[in-house]
Design an enzyme around this catalytic site. Sequence first.
Site, short mmCIF file in Angstrom:
data_model
loop_
_atom_site.label_atom_id
_atom_site.label_comp_id
_atom_site.label_asym_id
_atom_site.label_seq_id
_atom_site.Cartn_x
_atom_site.Cartn_y
_atom_site.Cartn_z
N ASP A 4 -5.77 -3.59 -2.08
CA ASP A 4 -5.63 -2.01 -2.28
C ASP A 4 -4.03 -1.71 -2.88
O ASP A 4 -4.17 -0.80 -3.41
CB ASP A 4 -6.05 -1.12 -1.12
N GLU B 196 0.80 -1.14 0.24
CA GLU B 196 -0.02 0.15 -0.06
C GLU B 196 0.84 1.33 -0.17
O GLU B 196 0.76 2.13 -0.97
CB GLU B 196 -0.84 0.02 1.31
#
Length: 340
Positions: A123, A66
Amino acid sequence: MGFERRTVLTALAFALTTGCARAKSSAKSMDGLMLDPALWQGYKARFLAPEGRIVDNGNGGVSHSEGQGYGMALAQAAGDSAAFDVMARWTAQTLLRKDMALHSWRYTPGRADPVADPNNATDGDLLIAWALLMAGRRWGKADYLQQSAAVRGAVAQKLIVQRHGFTLLLPGLVGFAKADRVIVNPSYYVWPAIDAFARLEPRVWGPLAADGLKILKAARFGPSGLPADWLDIKGKGVVEPAEGRDPVFGFEGIRVPLYCLMSGRRSACDSIARYWLALVRAGRPLPAWVNVVTGETAPYALSAGATAIAGRLLNRNLPAATADQDYYAATLGLMNQMRI
């Protein structure tokens, strides 16, 4: 690198059919997002290690997929190709799995095996693929375009699933698809990335986007109508706070309004806006988390970066309780500064 043949061919085809943009001297990207280079330089000095990893100083100095995605996106928007290159290289060499074009989610320095857990964080993969796509277009880098397409292909093949009447995004390869439910996280829907991918591959990413918005609309719990950070998708279209996790709108959920604002989806966060606005009008601080079932709130306020997101959603200049000192809060603040 051991990618599946189908994924590699998709990547090469995409690279051949996508025009390569020439480098620009301004801080504006080909996808329209820009960032003040001075803001990026301050962030880089605090969090980017020389080898190319973004250091999470609030979590023992680890790095995440991330964080690499955020750093790469920010560097691209600020026009810093040198920083982008070193981050992209470290990410591919250290976190990219050998069996598929996904990234292990955490790097812990000082350990014999610093990447002990091969599981991904979706993500992070979306952020990395988006940053590579933007950088490939901006600086005419076909290898970045190929890498972006490979990661997108792996996400589409491994992490976009059809369950319980929805097209869903799994937060990771392992641990989220149960026999009776699927666990999802609304803040893993990186809307500006999904939109960019949907313009290229609408049949893959369009249904995911449409159902992601349906889930966000259904995930309004308690008297304040706030979404929980983690959700269970059960039965035919049933959305509930996830079992075994605190039912809070908090540290992860703050990215839901951030990504909605970045992608022109302000109305999707109207319940969050109403909750925050009521507190502002009452002269009360915005809590760092809210239990969406009981209404209990954190005894401390949002970080400065999160407060800036709330202010943007409400079209108000909200004073922050404290200055941001850690990686995550500072990253929220800087992502919130990206503009067309």
